[in-house]
Design an enzyme around this catalytic site. Sequence first.
Site, PDB file in Angstrom:
ATOM      1  N   ARG A  85       0.868  -1.184   0.000  1.00 56.03           N
ATOM      2  CA  ARG A  85       0.000   0.000   0.000  1.00 56.03           C
ATOM      3  C   ARG A  85       0.905   1.234   0.000  1.00 56.03           C
ATOM      4  O   ARG A  85       1.684   1.435   0.929  1.00 56.03           O
ATOM      5  CB  ARG A  85      -0.896  -0.021   1.251  1.00 56.03           C
ATOM      6  CG  ARG A  85      -1.707   1.226   1.386  1.00 56.03           C
ATOM      7  CD  ARG A  85      -2.617   1.222   2.615  1.00 56.03           C
ATOM      8  NE  ARG A  85      -3.260   2.518   2.687  1.00 56.03           N
ATOM      9  CZ  ARG A  85      -3.264   3.308   3.750  1.00 56.03           C
ATOM     10  NH1 ARG A  85      -2.723   2.925   4.890  1.00 56.03           N
ATOM     11  NH2 ARG A  85      -3.842   4.475   3.698  1.00 56.03           N
ATOM     12  N   HIS A 129      -3.056  10.876   1.028  1.00 57.73           N
ATOM     13  CA  HIS A 129      -2.470  10.658   2.355  1.00 57.73           C
ATOM     14  C   HIS A 129      -1.844  11.997   2.786  1.00 57.73           C
ATOM     15  O   HIS A 129      -0.650  12.090   3.009  1.00 57.73           O
ATOM     16  CB  HIS A 129      -1.448   9.515   2.313  1.00 57.73           C
ATOM     17  CG  HIS A 129      -1.124   8.918   3.648  1.00 57.73           C
ATOM     18  ND1 HIS A 129      -1.213   7.572   3.916  1.00 57.73           N
ATOM     19  CD2 HIS A 129      -0.695   9.479   4.808  1.00 57.73           C
ATOM     20  CE1 HIS A 129      -0.847   7.332   5.164  1.00 57.73           C
ATOM     21  NE2 HIS A 129      -0.523   8.485   5.734  1.00 57.73           N
ATOM     22  N   GLU A 174      -7.385   8.153   6.751  1.00 56.83           N
ATOM     23  CA  GLU A 174      -7.667   8.717   8.083  1.00 56.83           C
ATOM     24  C   GLU A 174      -8.281  10.115   8.045  1.00 56.83           C
ATOM     25  O   GLU A 174      -7.625  11.105   8.414  1.00 56.83           O
ATOM     26  CB  GLU A 174      -6.395   8.720   8.946  1.00 56.83           C
ATOM     27  CG  GLU A 174      -5.827   7.333   9.179  1.00 56.83           C
ATOM     28  CD  GLU A 174      -4.545   7.334  10.023  1.00 56.83           C
ATOM     29  OE1 GLU A 174      -3.993   8.416  10.281  1.00 56.83           O
ATOM     30  OE2 GLU A 174      -4.103   6.245  10.425  1.00 56.83           O
ATOM     31  N   ASN A 299      -7.419   1.268  10.101  1.00 62.15           N
ATOM     32  CA  ASN A 299      -6.121   1.444  10.758  1.00 62.15           C
ATOM     33  C   ASN A 299      -6.353   1.329  12.257  1.00 62.15           C
ATOM     34  O   ASN A 299      -7.218   2.014  12.809  1.00 62.15           O
ATOM     35  CB  ASN A 299      -5.524   2.824  10.465  1.00 62.15           C
ATOM     36  CG  ASN A 299      -5.064   2.970   9.022  1.00 62.15           C
ATOM     37  OD1 ASN A 299      -5.167   2.032   8.230  1.00 62.15           O
ATOM     38  ND2 ASN A 299      -4.570   4.141   8.683  1.00 62.15           N
ATOM     39  N   TYR A 301      -4.254   1.202  16.017  1.00 64.52           N
ATOM     40  CA  TYR A 301      -2.997   1.294  16.753  1.00 64.52           C
ATOM     41  C   TYR A 301      -3.157   1.002  18.242  1.00 64.52           C
ATOM     42  O   TYR A 301      -2.361   0.297  18.825  1.00 64.52           O
ATOM     43  CB  TYR A 301      -2.372   2.695  16.570  1.00 64.52           C
ATOM     44  CG  TYR A 301      -1.740   2.846  15.196  1.00 64.52           C
ATOM     45  CD1 TYR A 301      -0.428   2.454  14.965  1.00 64.52           C
ATOM     46  CD2 TYR A 301      -2.476   3.319  14.121  1.00 64.52           C
ATOM     47  CE1 TYR A 301       0.154   2.546  13.710  1.00 64.52           C
ATOM     48  CE2 TYR A 301      -1.907   3.423  12.853  1.00 64.52           C
ATOM     49  CZ  TYR A 301      -0.599   3.033  12.653  1.00 64.52           C
ATOM     50  OH  TYR A 301      -0.031   3.113  11.410  1.00 64.52           O
ATOM     51  N   GLU A 368      -3.386  -0.335   8.132  1.00 62.31           N
ATOM     52  CA  GLU A 368      -2.220   0.059   8.938  1.00 62.31           C
ATOM     53  C   GLU A 368      -2.345  -0.533  10.323  1.00 62.31           C
ATOM     54  O   GLU A 368      -3.444  -0.552  10.905  1.00 62.31           O
ATOM     55  CB  GLU A 368      -2.124   1.586   9.127  1.00 62.31           C
ATOM     56  CG  GLU A 368      -1.590   2.338   7.955  1.00 62.31           C
ATOM     57  CD  GLU A 368      -1.511   3.835   8.229  1.00 62.31           C
ATOM     58  OE1 GLU A 368      -1.242   4.243   9.381  1.00 62.31           O
ATOM     59  OE2 GLU A 368      -1.737   4.593   7.277  1.00 62.31           O
TER      60      GLU A 368
HETATM   61  O1  IFM Z   1       2.669   7.580  10.181  1.00 60.10           O
HETATM   62  C1  IFM Z   1       1.295   7.557  10.377  1.00 60.10           C
HETATM   63  C2  IFM Z   1       0.566   7.388   9.063  1.00 60.10           C
HETATM   64  O2  IFM Z   1       0.902   8.396   8.153  1.00 60.10           O
HETATM   65  C3  IFM Z   1      -0.922   7.433   9.271  1.00 60.10           C
HETATM   66  N1  IFM Z   1      -1.334   6.531  10.331  1.00 60.10           N
HETATM   67  C4  IFM Z   1      -0.595   6.521  11.553  1.00 60.10           C
HETATM   68  C5  IFM Z   1       0.884   6.421  11.293  1.00 60.10           C
HETATM   69  C6  IFM Z   1       1.663   6.426  12.613  1.00 60.10           C
HETATM   70  O3  IFM Z   1       1.422   7.604  13.306  1.00 60.10           O
END
Ligand code: IFM
Length: 463
Positions: A85, A129, A174, A299, A301, A368
């Site tokens: 990606r 992005h 995002e 995404n 985290y 992500e």
């Molecule tokens: O680096 C970023 C990415 O550009 C978008 N999502 C989160 C990542 C980590 O912060």
Amino acid sequence: MTTNLASDQNAHVFPSDFIFGAATASYQTEGAVNEDGRGMSIWDTFCATPGKIYRGDNGDIACDAYHRTAEDLDLLKNLNLNGYRFSIAWPRILPEGTGAINQKGIDYYNRIIDGLLERNISPAATIYHWDLPQPLQDKGGWINRDTAEYLADYAGICADAFGDRVEQFITINEPQIVSRLGYRIGVHAPGIADPIQGGIATHHILLAHGLAAQAIKASRNGAKPVGITIDLTDVVALDDSAKEEAAQIDMEVNGLYLDPVVLGSYPNIRRQEMLPPEDVIMDGDMKIISTNIDFLGVNYYQPHIIKTISQEGIKFNEFAYDYHPTVIGVRPDAMPVTAMGWLVDPTGLERILHKVSALTNLPIYITENGCAVNDYTDPSGNIHDHERISYLEGHLMSCWRAIEAGINLKGYYHWSLLDNFEWAEGYSKRFGLVYVDFPTGKRTPKDSALFYAKVAKSKTLSA
Ligand code: IFM
């Protein structure tokens, strides 16, 4: 429903067509900001503004990926990955944001796409992005409704140029970060700190998604699989009295972006300033935003863990939630944190996948997931990033369990292939599977890359 994926106590096998990929983004990796006709983006401007980026770093050179295409594609191949990606830099394709197309920009992404296909790696291209052409910011950026139309035109150009080979288009990465960090708080480009503008930007970026999805579907290359990437966080209330606030926080960080796309309406958020002002929502907008798409990119985290504030107030591992004074966020002692200070909780990914699947039948890709680690090369030149291996293993296990439970999860892209420019944090945070020595550009796969390569090759996670 369960899928009966093969597993014994030690081996968890993924479906044979599962994508094990890695992700990057243009401004974070490419460099070459003044080459081959690229125009200026808001990130060039923001980085040049004193005090905005840690140590004054910028993306001028970044990972020098613009000049190292073959090397980076070989890295993907050597790691046995079957998906990549990447994002297309709008100012490389349309230096002014609209108007004349820059052929050298098209050539660059053709080199990436063709190189991926030669290596049997599936190309997934993100249209936006975050590197908005500066001339469009000068016309108001995401506060200007026209920007949504401009993005759709640019998406159509990309679909016409690359849609014969790109296997998936992701309209926006995002939307929450664009509107919250870029317009509401101002720690990202264009650096505006105004809640009202945050609400307007939210609506226009979502509108841009819908219009771009329609433009991609109308491409001369025929309709291609198209989706959006939304960053989602699992909001957990630790006690009953925190539940109502947790539900509000959930709507503010997740529902505000997910609901319009999959349900066609904004959620019932109490804080009116989080929502777009009514006069920016035109007739028909919600229908455009909820245009049929083919997959959802998620995404993930970290979770948000919330509890009711105690009488003693806030302790050292707790933090206040702006606008939600009756609750606090908690960092449980037993839960590791990454170098970003983000909680590590793979079970949150599983819960998010279940929540999303309850809302929509769309196939899901984790577009992500990853962690920053304070990586360094040891005297023999190796990088023993055991924290990343453990993070990756835990989150892949959550993916496997979700598939086993019947969730239509089709792929996982690790963030990131390379250490890169981490926005306001500059080069101080390393997210890569591959270590980048920024002064020389030298790439060295970390131990986590070798671990991931084994998983990707065997499609099996061994406990
Ligand atoms: O680096 C970023 C990415 O550009 C978008 N999502 C989160 C990542 C980590 O912060």
